[in-house]
Design an enzyme around this catalytic site. Structure first.
Site, PDB file in Angstrom:
ATOM      1  N   ILE A   1      60.901 -32.750  82.044  1.00 44.17           N
ATOM      2  CA  ILE A   1      59.650 -33.419  82.401  1.00 44.17           C
ATOM      3  C   ILE A   1      59.353 -33.399  83.903  1.00 44.17           C
ATOM      4  O   ILE A   1      58.347 -33.932  84.328  1.00 44.17           O
ATOM      5  CB  ILE A   1      59.618 -34.881  81.875  1.00 44.17           C
ATOM      6  CG1 ILE A   1      60.755 -35.719  82.466  1.00 44.17           C
ATOM      7  CG2 ILE A   1      59.652 -34.926  80.357  1.00 44.17           C
ATOM      8  CD1 ILE A   1      60.616 -37.208  82.184  1.00 44.17           C
ATOM      9  N   GLY A   2      60.212 -32.798  84.665  1.00 50.83           N
ATOM     10  CA  GLY A   2      59.919 -32.743  86.088  1.00 50.83           C
ATOM     11  C   GLY A   2      61.014 -32.059  86.876  1.00 50.83           C
ATOM     12  O   GLY A   2      62.026 -31.631  86.325  1.00 50.83           O
ATOM     13  N   SER A   3      60.767 -31.952  88.169  1.00 51.98           N
ATOM     14  CA  SER A   3      61.759 -31.361  89.068  1.00 51.98           C
ATOM     15  C   SER A   3      62.266 -32.432  90.016  1.00 51.98           C
ATOM     16  O   SER A   3      61.530 -33.342  90.388  1.00 51.98           O
ATOM     17  CB  SER A   3      61.127 -30.236  89.880  1.00 51.98           C
ATOM     18  OG  SER A   3      60.696 -29.217  89.017  1.00 51.98           O
ATOM     19  N   VAL A   4      63.519 -32.282  90.380  1.00 50.49           N
ATOM     20  CA  VAL A   4      64.120 -33.280  91.267  1.00 50.49           C
ATOM     21  C   VAL A   4      64.395 -32.640  92.631  1.00 50.49           C
ATOM     22  O   VAL A   4      64.965 -31.547  92.710  1.00 50.49           O
ATOM     23  CB  VAL A   4      65.426 -33.848  90.662  1.00 50.49           C
ATOM     24  CG1 VAL A   4      66.049 -34.889  91.589  1.00 50.49           C
ATOM     25  CG2 VAL A   4      65.146 -34.482  89.295  1.00 50.49           C
TER      26      VAL A   4
ATOM     27  N   CYS B   1      65.836 -28.947  87.754  1.00 51.47           N
ATOM     28  CA  CYS B   1      64.587 -29.018  87.029  1.00 51.47           C
ATOM     29  C   CYS B   1      64.878 -29.482  85.610  1.00 51.47           C
ATOM     30  O   CYS B   1      65.740 -28.922  84.937  1.00 51.47           O
ATOM     31  CB  CYS B   1      63.974 -27.618  87.037  1.00 51.47           C
ATOM     32  SG  CYS B   1      62.380 -27.555  86.295  1.00 51.47           S
ATOM     33  N   GLY B   2      64.218 -30.520  85.186  1.00 51.06           N
ATOM     34  CA  GLY B   2      64.414 -31.008  83.824  1.00 51.06           C
ATOM     35  C   GLY B   2      63.204 -30.694  82.969  1.00 51.06           C
ATOM     36  O   GLY B   2      62.306 -29.961  83.381  1.00 51.06           O
TER      37      GLY B   2
ATOM     38  N   LYS C   1      62.173 -37.423  91.801  1.00 51.09           N
ATOM     39  CA  LYS C   1      61.759 -36.693  90.599  1.00 51.09           C
ATOM     40  C   LYS C   1      60.241 -36.602  90.610  1.00 51.09           C
ATOM     41  O   LYS C   1      59.547 -37.631  90.645  1.00 51.09           O
ATOM     42  CB  LYS C   1      62.251 -37.426  89.350  1.00 51.09           C
ATOM     43  CG  LYS C   1      62.006 -36.663  88.067  1.00 51.09           C
ATOM     44  CD  LYS C   1      62.893 -37.211  86.961  1.00 51.09           C
ATOM     45  CE  LYS C   1      62.744 -36.472  85.667  1.00 51.09           C
ATOM     46  NZ  LYS C   1      63.787 -36.828  84.707  1.00 51.09           N
TER      47      LYS C   1
ATOM     48  N   ASP D   1      71.827 -39.694  75.228  1.00 52.67           N
ATOM     49  CA  ASP D   1      71.918 -38.350  75.811  1.00 52.67           C
ATOM     50  C   ASP D   1      73.159 -38.192  76.670  1.00 52.67           C
ATOM     51  O   ASP D   1      73.136 -37.494  77.678  1.00 52.67           O
ATOM     52  CB  ASP D   1      70.643 -38.074  76.629  1.00 52.67           C
ATOM     53  CG  ASP D   1      70.407 -36.582  76.819  1.00 52.67           C
ATOM     54  OD1 ASP D   1      71.020 -35.776  76.085  1.00 52.67           O
ATOM     55  OD2 ASP D   1      69.617 -36.212  77.710  1.00 52.67           O
TER      56      ASP D   1
HETATM   57  N1  ATP Z   1      69.842 -38.734  91.569  1.00 56.35           N
HETATM   58  C1  ATP Z   1      70.134 -37.443  91.593  1.00 56.35           C
HETATM   59  N2  ATP Z   1      70.917 -36.936  92.554  1.00 56.35           N
HETATM   60  C2  ATP Z   1      71.216 -35.631  92.586  1.00 56.35           C
HETATM   61  N3  ATP Z   1      70.769 -34.747  91.680  1.00 56.35           N
HETATM   62  C3  ATP Z   1      69.987 -35.189  90.699  1.00 56.35           C
HETATM   63  C4  ATP Z   1      69.621 -36.554  90.591  1.00 56.35           C
HETATM   64  N4  ATP Z   1      68.851 -36.711  89.505  1.00 56.35           N
HETATM   65  C5  ATP Z   1      68.737 -35.506  88.959  1.00 56.35           C
HETATM   66  N5  ATP Z   1      69.402 -34.578  89.664  1.00 56.35           N
HETATM   67  C6  ATP Z   1      69.503 -33.162  89.379  1.00 56.35           C
HETATM   68  O1  ATP Z   1      68.245 -32.698  88.979  1.00 56.35           O
HETATM   69  C7  ATP Z   1      68.332 -32.067  87.708  1.00 56.35           C
HETATM   70  C8  ATP Z   1      67.125 -32.447  86.904  1.00 56.35           C
HETATM   71  O2  ATP Z   1      67.252 -33.787  86.556  1.00 56.35           O
HETATM   72  P1  ATP Z   1      66.340 -34.444  85.470  1.00 56.35           P
HETATM   73  O3  ATP Z   1      66.851 -35.798  85.182  1.00 56.35           O
HETATM   74  O4  ATP Z   1      64.921 -34.302  85.833  1.00 56.35           O
HETATM   75  O5  ATP Z   1      66.461 -33.468  84.293  1.00 56.35           O
HETATM   76  P2  ATP Z   1      67.447 -33.343  83.141  1.00 56.35           P
HETATM   77  O6  ATP Z   1      68.678 -34.130  83.385  1.00 56.35           O
HETATM   78  O7  ATP Z   1      67.619 -31.906  82.918  1.00 56.35           O
HETATM   79  O8  ATP Z   1      66.733 -34.079  81.988  1.00 56.35           O
HETATM   80  P3  ATP Z   1      65.395 -33.979  81.213  1.00 56.35           P
HETATM   81  O9  ATP Z   1      65.201 -32.570  80.819  1.00 56.35           O
HETATM   82  O10 ATP Z   1      65.667 -34.846  80.080  1.00 56.35           O
HETATM   83  O11 ATP Z   1      64.334 -34.503  82.102  1.00 56.35           O
HETATM   84  C9  ATP Z   1      69.602 -32.534  87.094  1.00 56.35           C
HETATM   85  O12 ATP Z   1      70.164 -31.502  86.397  1.00 56.35           O
HETATM   86  C10 ATP Z   1      70.475 -32.933  88.252  1.00 56.35           C
HETATM   87  O13 ATP Z   1      71.332 -31.858  88.572  1.00 56.35           O
END
Ligand code: ATP
Length: 607
Positions: free
Chosen positions: A225-228, A222-223, A243, A339
């Protein structure tokens, strides 16, 4: 798990630089496959700079650049430069992430409800129809987000333009109709990827591709701006990282612009170490990005598992070399990443890396110009001409020596005094064949006043609020290299405030153990110079770093074929429990049941 804080906000006044109280902590992200729930918070919206004026496309120069490419990567890059410039010349009349009326934070969507809504509004909208393409003479329209205007007007901090975007008027949209940006045609490096075909097959059959066609199997993370989610394109055994962003939440938290930035950057990318965006679509509530899935977790988690919590130097060399190529490519597109940290470096199925997370990136309007050296002095250079692509900034305020083609482009620094015969490449990455033509496109003219990044990784000029440009990526590259080698960052203090003071005021020190090579320390020293203009790579970008002895023997052109230090265990989808309503099975933490024709619900527990 150790926590590391970060900030994604704007710094209005110099005195806020050390006002850490205003910054919200961001916890470090665990591996996507190990942890189901992570969180990040950030309160301030990303500052945004003045939109660029008309961008000047040097088409002839771009063509030459295309011809100059020694390998496919360079060729593709030239094409991408074209693409990014075309993007920059687009006028957007509507934001694609239109804020819905209601707040949906923590909402539970019944699948039936979702499907009903989808069919109610279910016509496929042409993404292009909601966006007008200008004649190239207009500036980019601003969408939303707090604005901060710098004294430079030569770059955009966040997305304001796109040729191809989802419709604002429709509830469901995808990019089927604007495939030029979302198909393999535009991404030659990913052209053989069967996932494109799978996606295209669904599109051809169904006319549209949207959330209904995916099974969300597991929450990866979860980031801000969204959840992956790990997702499967139904019935295809093609897996993706999706995402999912709640549009209402983005709007209420003024994060629409960040989401848009990320999407627009992803749409431009075609590089082995950067994510592939397969498609993007929107439902009434959500904006979804369908990307390549990386089963190997992130380098932060991987480092924690190493003996002594640091990587062996050869492994470090591999990872940072790949990151360097990714940064180089981004800079050539006029994108300052901002970043870099191990958490954002994911490990692909094959052990190579993928730099992720572009919502903090800064986009610089560049007009690349090709310069071919005609009077080369050294023998190797005569045989291998040097090509230099420099961003030519449009704004008069940006015309400075760094924007003019520097003479250094013609005479790259040769670090080793040894003759070619004497130099025996010995590392596992591979042998450097012959010197490559050099492409330099360092967006040295970019300036931002935003205060973004992770405390331990923030460059001094960001903390001091002096305005920053692409050199911040070379600072963070130095911190990144240091952390992978030593298992910690160099300026970490007892708290965020102390960390920031250390970054600005404390000299660089190296721990006694582990023992690392002189060249690695020398490279770190060159990168962690507090004044950006004296920092390694300030003028010629990645080219300078690639020539450092630390990378001696690295075959840059073939690094994607080199053996990675570690290959993740095969990803076994069968082991992820997919609960059904009828069996009453409990979902694994983070698992997201999403199946057609069932009572299962899709729950997006954001933020
Ligand atoms: N392509 C991917 N494959 C596997 N895991 C991913 C992928 N993209 C993101 N993730 C996982 O999902 C999590 C959330 O990613 P996301 O990019 O939304 O947030 P973030 O890196 O915390 O950044 P932000 O808060 O800036 O949005 C990450 O910490 C990562 O572990």
């Amino acid at each position: 798990m150790a926590s590391r804080s970060g900030t994604k906000g704007s710094l209005d006044k110099q005195n806020k630089a050390f006002g850490i109280e205003t910054l919200e902590g961001i916890s470090r992200k665990p591996s996507p496959l190990l942890a189901s729930k992570t969180s990040k918070s950030g309160t301030a919206s990303v500052a945004q700079e003045v939109p660029p004026k008309q961008l000047n496309i040097e088409t002839t120069a771009n063509k030459k650049l295309h011809n100059a490419g020694q390998n496919g990567l360079l060729d593709s890059l030239a094409g991408k430069l074209d693409t990014s410039l075309r993007l920059g010349n687009t006028k957007q009349t509507q934001a694609s992430l239109s804020p819905p009326a209601t707040e949906t934070k923590g909402s539970v969507e019944k699948i039936a409800d979702h499907e009903k809504k989808t069919s109610e509004h279910g016509t496929v909208k042409d993404g292009v129809s909601s966006a007008k393409v200008s004649d190239g003479a207009s500036s980019l329209a601003k969408t939303s987000g707090s604005a901060k205007i710098s004294d430079r007007a030569d770059f955009v901090e966040s997305g304001k333009s796109s040729i191809c975007r989802g419709s604002t008027s429709s509830n469901v949209s995808d990019e089927s109709t604007c495939s030029s940006l979302s198909s393999s045609i535009n991404k030659p490096h990913k052209a053989n990827d069967s996932r494109w075909e799978a996606i295209q097959a669904v599109r051809s059959k169904e006319g549209v591709l949207d959330l209904r066609h995916f099974r969300l199997l597991k929450k990866l993370g979860c980031g801000d701006i969204g959840s992956v989610y790990l997702s499967e394109l139904c019935g295809t055994k093609c897996y993706f990282a999706m995402k999912v962003m709640d549009k209402a939440s983005l709007a209420s938290r003024k994060k629409l612009l960040r989401a848009q930035t990320e999407r627009e950057i992803l749409q431009c990318l075609d590089h082995p170490f950067l994510p592939t965006l397969y498609t993007h679509f929107e439902t009434e509530k959500f904006s979804c990005l369908v990307m390549e899935f990386c089963p190997g977790g992130d380098l932060h988690t991987l480092r924690q598992r190493q003996p002594g919590k640091h990587f062996p130097e050869q492994a470090v060399k591999f990872y940072v070399a790949e990151v360097l190529l990714a940064l180089e490519y981004l800079h050539m597109l006029g994108i300052v990443y901002r970043d870099l940290k191990p958490e954002n470096v994911l490990v692909r199925e094959d052990g190579h890396i993928m730099l992720s997370d572009f919502d903090l990136s800064l986009r610089c309007a560049v007009s690349p110009t090709l310069v071919k050296s005609s009077s080369l002095e050294t023998e190797p250079l005569r045989k291998n001409p040097v090509y230099c692509v420099q961003p030519a900034c449009i704004e008069p305020s940006c015309i400075q020596p760094s924007c003019v083609v520097p003479t250094t482009c013609f005479t790259p620094r040769i670090f080793s005094s040894k003759s070619k015969k004497e130099r025996k490449p010995k590392n596992e990455i591979g042998n450097q064949v012959s010197p490559l033509p050099e492409l330099i496109a360092e967006p040295t003219g970019a300036r931002s006043m935003s205060f973004v990044g992770t405390h331990e990784y923030l460059a001094p000029e960001i903390i001091k609020g002096e305005g920053h440009g692409s050199a911040v990526d070379w600072w963070t590259f130095g911190i990144f290299l240091y952390e992978l080698l030593f298992g910690k960052t160099p300026f970490k203090g007892s708290g965020n405030r102390a960390t920031l003071f250390n970054v600005v005021g404390q000299p660089l020190r190296f721990p006694e153990s582990p023992v690392v090579s002189f060249s690695s320390r020398d490279l770190i020293r060159g990168l962690l110079v507090k004044e950006p203009q004296h920092r390694l790579a300030y003028k010629r970008g990645a080219t300078e770093i690639k020539q450092h002895p630390f990378f001696e023997g690295v075959n840059w052109a073939l690094i994607r074929c080199a053996s990675p230090p570690e290959i993740p265990r095969p990803f076994e989808i069968e082991k992820i429990p997919v609960p059904t309503a009828s069996t009453g099975e409990k979902p694994a933490p983070g698992a997201m049941p999403f199946q057609q024709n069932s009572d299962n619900y899709l729950e997006f527990d954001f933020f």
